[in-house]
Design a protein around this motif. Structure first.
Motif, PDB file in Angstrom:
ATOM      1  N   LYS A   5       0.020   7.725  -6.710  1.00 55.65           N
ATOM      2  CA  LYS A   5       0.435   6.341  -6.545  1.00 55.65           C
ATOM      3  C   LYS A   5      -0.681   5.507  -5.917  1.00 55.65           C
ATOM      4  O   LYS A   5      -1.467   6.006  -5.099  1.00 55.65           O
ATOM      5  CB  LYS A   5       1.690   6.269  -5.672  1.00 55.65           C
ATOM      6  CG  LYS A   5       2.917   6.876  -6.329  1.00 55.65           C
ATOM      7  CD  LYS A   5       4.157   6.667  -5.471  1.00 55.65           C
ATOM      8  CE  LYS A   5       5.405   7.215  -6.173  1.00 55.65           C
ATOM      9  NZ  LYS A   5       6.624   6.994  -5.359  1.00 55.65           N
ATOM     10  N   ILE A   6      -0.736   4.242  -6.292  1.00 54.26           N
ATOM     11  CA  ILE A   6      -1.632   3.308  -5.614  1.00 54.26           C
ATOM     12  C   ILE A   6      -1.039   3.051  -4.234  1.00 54.26           C
ATOM     13  O   ILE A   6       0.108   2.620  -4.120  1.00 54.26           O
ATOM     14  CB  ILE A   6      -1.755   1.998  -6.411  1.00 54.26           C
ATOM     15  CG1 ILE A   6      -2.342   2.276  -7.794  1.00 54.26           C
ATOM     16  CG2 ILE A   6      -2.621   0.986  -5.657  1.00 54.26           C
ATOM     17  CD1 ILE A   6      -2.351   1.069  -8.716  1.00 54.26           C
ATOM     18  N   PRO A   7      -1.776   3.335  -3.160  1.00 56.07           N
ATOM     19  CA  PRO A   7      -1.175   3.247  -1.822  1.00 56.07           C
ATOM     20  C   PRO A   7      -0.718   1.828  -1.470  1.00 56.07           C
ATOM     21  O   PRO A   7      -1.399   0.846  -1.787  1.00 56.07           O
ATOM     22  CB  PRO A   7      -2.296   3.728  -0.890  1.00 56.07           C
ATOM     23  CG  PRO A   7      -3.548   3.561  -1.672  1.00 56.07           C
ATOM     24  CD  PRO A   7      -3.190   3.746  -3.108  1.00 56.07           C
ATOM     25  N   TYR A   8       0.416   1.733  -0.828  1.00 54.97           N
ATOM     26  CA  TYR A   8       0.960   0.438  -0.408  1.00 54.97           C
ATOM     27  C   TYR A   8      -0.011  -0.275   0.526  1.00 54.97           C
ATOM     28  O   TYR A   8      -0.101  -1.505   0.538  1.00 54.97           O
ATOM     29  CB  TYR A   8       2.301   0.660   0.288  1.00 54.97           C
ATOM     30  CG  TYR A   8       3.023  -0.612   0.652  1.00 54.97           C
ATOM     31  CD1 TYR A   8       3.839  -1.254  -0.280  1.00 54.97           C
ATOM     32  CD2 TYR A   8       2.892  -1.187   1.916  1.00 54.97           C
ATOM     33  CE1 TYR A   8       4.510  -2.429   0.039  1.00 54.97           C
ATOM     34  CE2 TYR A   8       3.548  -2.363   2.244  1.00 54.97           C
ATOM     35  CZ  TYR A   8       4.353  -2.980   1.303  1.00 54.97           C
ATOM     36  OH  TYR A   8       5.006  -4.151   1.617  1.00 54.97           O
ATOM     37  N   GLU A   9      -0.771   0.522   1.280  1.00 51.68           N
ATOM     38  CA  GLU A   9      -1.688  -0.039   2.277  1.00 51.68           C
ATOM     39  C   GLU A   9      -2.812  -0.858   1.662  1.00 51.68           C
ATOM     40  O   GLU A   9      -3.530  -1.564   2.373  1.00 51.68           O
ATOM     41  CB  GLU A   9      -2.288   1.097   3.121  1.00 51.68           C
ATOM     42  CG  GLU A   9      -1.315   1.764   4.063  1.00 51.68           C
ATOM     43  CD  GLU A   9      -0.382   2.762   3.378  1.00 51.68           C
ATOM     44  OE1 GLU A   9       0.508   3.310   4.034  1.00 51.68           O
ATOM     45  OE2 GLU A   9      -0.560   2.999   2.150  1.00 51.68           O
ATOM     46  N   GLY A  34      -6.713   1.294   3.429  1.00 50.29           N
ATOM     47  CA  GLY A  34      -6.239   0.006   3.919  1.00 50.29           C
ATOM     48  C   GLY A  34      -6.868  -0.416   5.234  1.00 50.29           C
ATOM     49  O   GLY A  34      -6.700  -1.564   5.667  1.00 50.29           O
ATOM     50  N   SER A  35      -7.615   0.492   5.883  1.00 49.99           N
ATOM     51  CA  SER A  35      -8.282   0.169   7.148  1.00 49.99           C
ATOM     52  C   SER A  35      -9.591  -0.575   6.941  1.00 49.99           C
ATOM     53  O   SER A  35     -10.167  -1.081   7.911  1.00 49.99           O
ATOM     54  CB  SER A  35      -8.560   1.458   7.936  1.00 49.99           C
ATOM     55  OG  SER A  35      -7.376   2.182   8.161  1.00 49.99           O
ATOM     56  N   LEU A  36     -10.075  -0.621   5.718  1.00 50.53           N
ATOM     57  CA  LEU A  36     -11.382  -1.252   5.443  1.00 50.53           C
ATOM     58  C   LEU A  36     -11.189  -2.767   5.367  1.00 50.53           C
ATOM     59  O   LEU A  36     -11.212  -3.372   4.290  1.00 50.53           O
ATOM     60  CB  LEU A  36     -11.973  -0.691   4.163  1.00 50.53           C
ATOM     61  CG  LEU A  36     -12.207   0.825   4.138  1.00 50.53           C
ATOM     62  CD1 LEU A  36     -12.743   1.266   2.786  1.00 50.53           C
ATOM     63  CD2 LEU A  36     -13.169   1.231   5.248  1.00 50.53           C
ATOM     64  N   SER A  37     -11.046  -3.393   6.519  1.00 53.21           N
ATOM     65  CA  SER A  37     -10.646  -4.800   6.592  1.00 53.21           C
ATOM     66  C   SER A  37     -11.683  -5.755   6.021  1.00 53.21           C
ATOM     67  O   SER A  37     -11.361  -6.905   5.724  1.00 53.21           O
ATOM     68  CB  SER A  37     -10.349  -5.182   8.038  1.00 53.21           C
ATOM     69  OG  SER A  37     -11.503  -4.984   8.854  1.00 53.21           O
ATOM     70  N   LYS A  38     -12.931  -5.312   5.829  1.00 54.22           N
ATOM     71  CA  LYS A  38     -13.977  -6.194   5.318  1.00 54.22           C
ATOM     72  C   LYS A  38     -14.273  -5.966   3.832  1.00 54.22           C
ATOM     73  O   LYS A  38     -15.199  -6.559   3.283  1.00 54.22           O
ATOM     74  CB  LYS A  38     -15.258  -6.037   6.137  1.00 54.22           C
ATOM     75  CG  LYS A  38     -15.080  -6.454   7.597  1.00 54.22           C
ATOM     76  CD  LYS A  38     -16.394  -6.461   8.369  1.00 54.22           C
ATOM     77  CE  LYS A  38     -16.170  -6.937   9.790  1.00 54.22           C
ATOM     78  NZ  LYS A  38     -17.441  -6.977  10.560  1.00 54.22           N
ATOM     79  N   LEU A  39     -13.479  -5.107   3.192  1.00 55.26           N
ATOM     80  CA  LEU A  39     -13.739  -4.773   1.792  1.00 55.26           C
ATOM     81  C   LEU A  39     -13.456  -5.978   0.891  1.00 55.26           C
ATOM     82  O   LEU A  39     -12.393  -6.587   0.960  1.00 55.26           O
ATOM     83  CB  LEU A  39     -12.868  -3.590   1.373  1.00 55.26           C
ATOM     84  CG  LEU A  39     -13.323  -2.816   0.129  1.00 55.26           C
ATOM     85  CD1 LEU A  39     -14.688  -2.169   0.346  1.00 55.26           C
ATOM     86  CD2 LEU A  39     -12.306  -1.741  -0.237  1.00 55.26           C
ATOM     87  N   PRO A  73       2.375  -1.557  -6.428  1.00 53.52           N
ATOM     88  CA  PRO A  73       2.864  -1.858  -5.074  1.00 53.52           C
ATOM     89  C   PRO A  73       3.038  -3.361  -4.867  1.00 53.52           C
ATOM     90  O   PRO A  73       2.149  -4.151  -5.202  1.00 53.52           O
ATOM     91  CB  PRO A  73       1.773  -1.278  -4.164  1.00 53.52           C
ATOM     92  CG  PRO A  73       0.560  -1.164  -5.017  1.00 53.52           C
ATOM     93  CD  PRO A  73       1.044  -0.931  -6.414  1.00 53.52           C
ATOM     94  N   SER A  74       4.186  -3.759  -4.350  1.00 55.13           N
ATOM     95  CA  SER A  74       4.446  -5.183  -4.133  1.00 55.13           C
ATOM     96  C   SER A  74       3.484  -5.785  -3.119  1.00 55.13           C
ATOM     97  O   SER A  74       3.263  -6.999  -3.109  1.00 55.13           O
ATOM     98  CB  SER A  74       5.887  -5.379  -3.659  1.00 55.13           C
ATOM     99  OG  SER A  74       6.114  -4.667  -2.440  1.00 55.13           O
ATOM    100  N   SER A  75       2.865  -4.935  -2.293  1.00 56.54           N
ATOM    101  CA  SER A  75       1.938  -5.423  -1.271  1.00 56.54           C
ATOM    102  C   SER A  75       0.709  -6.087  -1.870  1.00 56.54           C
ATOM    103  O   SER A  75      -0.008  -6.811  -1.174  1.00 56.54           O
ATOM    104  CB  SER A  75       1.498  -4.265  -0.365  1.00 56.54           C
ATOM    105  OG  SER A  75       0.809  -3.274  -1.114  1.00 56.54           O
TER     106      SER A  75
END
Length: 971
Positions: free
Chosen positions: A141-145, A123-128, A167-169
């Protein structure tokens, strides 16, 4: 240069990862001149250290400067893309990926060796922008992040083993265009508010082939959505179809089939004027037949196998051809009335609707006379009206293609007529023809359509909703070949493409094999392979609309790696000289890291083993400080004992292998023959399964259960020692591999023994025990062909007998798995009964439960006709049984099998009742069910027997784990 302090080594859980990252960073420091940003270089070197079978030039420490295969960098030498499709990578995706802060695309598709979960730090890869992990073996699990990737437009995680809920996210991904989570093990409900209802710009919802449950929320759809594909097929969804679907005017493909949906089909679907494919089959839909005349773009509609109201032909049906022709419809396949309880006379005009290719209306109440005398539609290949009430037929000189009226009164006195017979099997599936004189190729190469020998890039194409139905029409395949080649030629020099083995699989997807051949050389390069995989995983290839949405599962391409490594070896002396100094330091560092990692691994494994064996009664031996379980009837062997009896695990003593490990033949000091099953490191059977099997087999004893002689829990080993059973498995006998030939009477005796063993577990063991993995490979045959039920690693005691069930994670083998247990996670003895019923069907057909996309339970159910000899199953019966011989009690046997595979457990017999029924069937076959063995009738298929491969291996599947397996076809 950047410091490695980004990684916090104070955390004990992160210690191992920090070491690897630190190694990568130090390796980067050793290079005097490096083009790659130091942080990116350290991260990629850390991944290269953890992964196996990386590309051949991933040996330097400068990914950008040395043009690492699959790595793209920008002008600032920051890594922006990783594309490594089909390169055979093995390992895990660790948190080190978070340091590639400029990464925009990550595609690791078609690398089955990539396992484990997705790190939350992704989830830190903000430019992906693109995250594509199709056809790997990721789990958990698919991470919420993942909802933090605000720029993400393409998210493909399909065909893995992800579990848990969606994940609802994901609702935060406002730029998402493509969302594909299909073909996993996702469960729970569809998330809304927050959730999928927020994805107003997304065009693809692909969620089929999971375990989703609950209703389809009305709130999920709205008029401002841009969806074109909604695929929720092959799940456990219930409730009604939300009328809000009619608001999504952009929709083109809708698949809600293979669920448990109820209620009427909402009239609002008529607003979907762009929908070309509509799949609502195999649900529990009720009410009147829906009027679909407003859906003017329909080219494929399937609403079969529901519970619509009985009715005569609706008035709008007779005007369908003229009405839809007026609206320029492309309808070419009518199947939505199969098993829909509709009656009346079929209007002749419908057959002359020019785009129509197939009409399948079997299992209804159509009556009167069928008039096909004036058919002029040359495209109409099949009219299937089996099992209706049609009394007569008017042929004239019109229709001359395939017509099936079996099961209608019109055929009662005319069984010799062509249309009153089940037609022969269709022609072989399409295969790309060769345009020249074939030549001989090396054994490891393939011949291209242009008759050149090469190593093709291969895989399987799955089309989720093709709009045509004539699979023998070569025109469609030629179109697809041209489109594929043109798409590839934009990136890779391609000689030709080849398609073959097309069929509709159990999920109603059109499946076919693809081979892509290189131009001007025998092998693609690693870069070529990565590009080919990306074209298919990233949906760069856009097939013509008749094929609909697709996905691709590529195979690893070892040829490119081997050739590249061969070329690399020519420069080995130079590389050795240049890297000698760096290697010395690296070896020291690696040695330190390996020591720490090894120590941590040992501690973890020891703790796991102690926890798993906590329920055993331990006592200290007088000659050892270690503790061993003291279990009634099971002997504890030292590791030295085991080595001695197997001749130090010699290859000559090896008699089998599987996911658990290898199996060896052994001889104890007293001369007893035993089978020794030794777990290998990383075995798919864990310590808890080992513990379960030892405990259960130590307290249950029956002549139809395999006997546990003992076990070894010494020197970090997991070893089970069984009585040696010489005639292999029932599976091997049915396939002919063991050389043991089983006629009808011998098969009856084998299943009686297996049934008695199961009845003992269910009714006499205290507490009752459910085996959970009944299948032919777990039924062993002794020297007299007595059945022995084996492999108790997944078995489960039921505890309180009054309760009748336990709630537990779903475990078992697909094809044999009880659908009720699969959906509810409520385990009862009836789950074994279902598996046993599948085994009975396999016994008479010698077919795997799921073979070539066909499920044996469904095949038998649809084929059997009680009014015919052998219930009309002649084409399904194993030829080895010999149809010319009398199969006494066969019909009763089939009835028993079908009772065992009833959808609801309450409708299935108990194993005690199964035993009694098999005994009755044996008497009908002229047999004594109480005879001791089948030794007098035992024979072999030939004069000499092939070596029996022993089956003491675990082939079962744990839905909470990562091991891939075939999926259960919904009933």
């Amino acid at each position: 240069m950047a410091s490695p302090s980004h990684c916090s080594c104070s955390s004990r859980l992160a210690h191992q990862r920090c070491l690897v990252f630190f190694l990568g960073f130090l390796t980067q420091m050793l290079v005097v001149t490096s083009d790659t940003n130091s942080q990116d270089a350290a991260a990629l070197n850390a991944l290269a250290t953890l992964w196996k079978d990386t590309p051949s030039n991933w040996r330097s420490s400068d990914p950008c400067g040395d043009n690492w295969v699959g790595i793209e960098c920008n002008n600032e030498s920051r890594v922006t893309s990783i594309s490594l499709s089909s390169l055979g990578l093995k390992g895990t995706l660790t948190g080190d990926i978070q340091y590639l802060t400029e990464l925009q695309a990550l595609d690791l598709s078609y690398n089955k060796g990539l396992t484990g979960g997705l790190p939350s730090s992704i989830g830190s890869l903000s430019k992906l922008v693109n995250l594509i992990l199709v056809g790997c073996s990721f789990s958990g699990k698919i991470p919420y992040e993942i909802g933090s990737l605000s720029l993400l437009t393409f998210l493909s995680l399909n065909s893995n083993s992800f579990t848990g809920s969606i994940p609802s996210s994901i609702g935060n991904l406002s730029n998402l265009y493509w969302l594909d989570l299909a073909d996993n093990k996702l469960s729970g409900t569809i998330p809304v508010s927050p959730g999928l209802d927020s994805l107003t710009h997304t065009k693809h919802f692909h969620f089929g082939m999971n375990q989703l449950s609950g209703i389809i929320p009305s709130k999920i759809f709205s008029s401002n959505m841009q969806l074109i594909h909604v695929l929720f097929d092959n799940n456990n969804l219930s409730g009604s179809i939300p009328p809000t679907l009619g608001l999504v005017k952009t929709l083109e493909v809708l698949r809600l089939d293979m669920n448990s949906l109820t209620g009427p089909v909402p009239s609002h679907l008529n607003n979907l004027t762009k929908v070309a494919e509509l799949h609502l089959a195999n649900n529990q839909l009720m009410g009147p037949l829906p009027n679909l005349t407003g859906m003017s773009a329909l080219s494929f509609v399937d609403m079969s196998n529901n519970s619509f109201d009985e009715s005569d032909v609706p008035s709008w049906f007779s005007t369908l051809p003229s009405l839809t022709s007026l609206c320029t419809s492309n309808l070419n396949h009518i199947r939505y009335l199969e098993y829909s309880r509709i009656g009346g006379q079929i209007p002749p005009a419908i057959f002359n609707y020019s785009p129509l290719q197939t009409v399948k209306l079997k299992g209804n109440r159509f009556n009167g006379s069928l008039d096909v005398s004036a058919i002029e539609n040359s495209q109409l290949e099949l009219i299937d009206l089996q099992d209706n009430n049609i009394s007569s037929i008017v042929l004239g000189g019109g229709y001359s293609k395939k017509l099936i009226l079996v099961g209608n009164p019109a055929c009662d006195q005319h069984n010799d007529l062509a249309y009153c017979k089940i037609p022969q099997l269709s022609a072989p599936s399409y295969s790309t023809p060769q345009n020249c004189v074939p030549v001989a190729c090396a054994s490891d190469q393939n011949l291209s359509p242009n008759c050149t020998c090469a190593y093709p890039y291969t895989g399987t194409l799955y089309f989720r909703s093709p709009s045509y139905s004539d699979l023998q029409n070569t025109t469609y395949y030629h179109i697809l070949e041209r489109e594929l080649k043109a798409s590839f030629l934009n990136e890779v020099p391609v000689d030709s493409v080849s398609l073959n083995n097309s069929f509709v699989n159990s999920f109603d997807n059109l499946e076919m094999n693809l081979q892509v051949f290189p131009s001007g050389k025998t092998s693609f390069s690693e870069v070529d392979v990565s590009r080919l995989g990306f074209i298919l995983s990233n949906q760069t290839f856009k097939p013509t609309s008749i094929f609909g949405p697709f996905y691709f599962i590529g195979q690893a391409y070892p040829a490119a790696h081997e050739i590249a490594m061969s070329k690399k070896s020519n420069h080995l002396p130079v590389i050795i000289g240049a890297a000698a100094g760096a290697a010395a330091l690296a070896l020291v560092l690696i040695g330190c890291a390996a020591f720490v990692i090894t120590q941590r691994t040992k501690v973890k494994r020891t703790a796991e083993r102690r926890q798993a064996s906590g329920s055993w009664n331990f006592t200290k031996g007088s000659s050892s400080s270690s503790s061993i379980p003291q279990l009634k009837g099971a002997r504890h062997f030292s590791f030295n004992d085991i080595k001695k009896c197997t001749n130090n695990f010699s290859e000559a003593n090896e008699i089998g292998d599987g996911g658990y490990g290898k199996v060896y033949k052994g001889v104890l000091n007293n001369g007893q023959l035993v089978a020794v099953k030794r777990a290998q490191e990383g075995s798919t059977q864990g310590v808890l399964e080992f513990n379960t099997e030892v405990e259960l087999l130590s307290r249950v004893h029956h002549k139809n259960l395999v006997s546990l002689v003992g076990f070894c829990f010494d020197q970090d080993e997991q070893i089970l020692v069984y009585d040696y059973v010489p005639n292999g498995t029932l599976k091997e006998s049915l396939s002919g591999k063991s050389g043991v030939r089983l006629d009808w009477k011998r098969r009856l005796r084998v299943v009686l023994g297996a049934a008695r063993g199961l009845a003992y577990l269910h009714e006499l063991a205290s507490p009752p025990i459910v085996h959970r993995d009944i299948k032919p490979s777990n039924i062993l045959l002794d020297e007299n062909l007595n059945a022995k039920v084996s492999d108790f690693g997944l078995s489960k005691p039921l505890g309180d007998k009054k309760k009748g069930h336990v709630s537990t994670q779903v475990k078992g083998t697909m094809g044999y798995l009880d659908p009720e247990y699969y959906m509810t996670q409520q385990l009862t003895e009836k789950s074994d009964v279902y598996s046993f019923g599948v085994l009975l069907l396999e016994l008479i057909t010698a077919k795997k439960p799921i073979e070539h996309g066909r499920y044996v339970v469904r095949e038998v159910r649809l084929t059997m006709d009680k009014s015919k000899d052998l219930y009309g199953l002649h084409e399904l019966i194993d030829p080895a049984l010999g149809l010319g011989n009398r199969l006494g009690g066969f019909e009763k046997f089939v009835e028993l099998a079908m009772k065992c595979v009833e959808e609801s457990g309450i409708d299935r017999p108990t194993m005690g009742e199964v035993v009694k029924e098999i005994e009755n069937i044996m008497q009908l076959a002229g047999m004594n069910p109480n005879a001791d063995s089948a030794s007098n009738s035992m024979s072999y298929a030939g004069a000499s027997r092939s070596p029996v491969r022993h089956p003491y291996s675990n082939e079962s599947f744990d839905y909470s784990g990562t091991e891939p397996s075939s999926r259960l076809e919904p009933k």
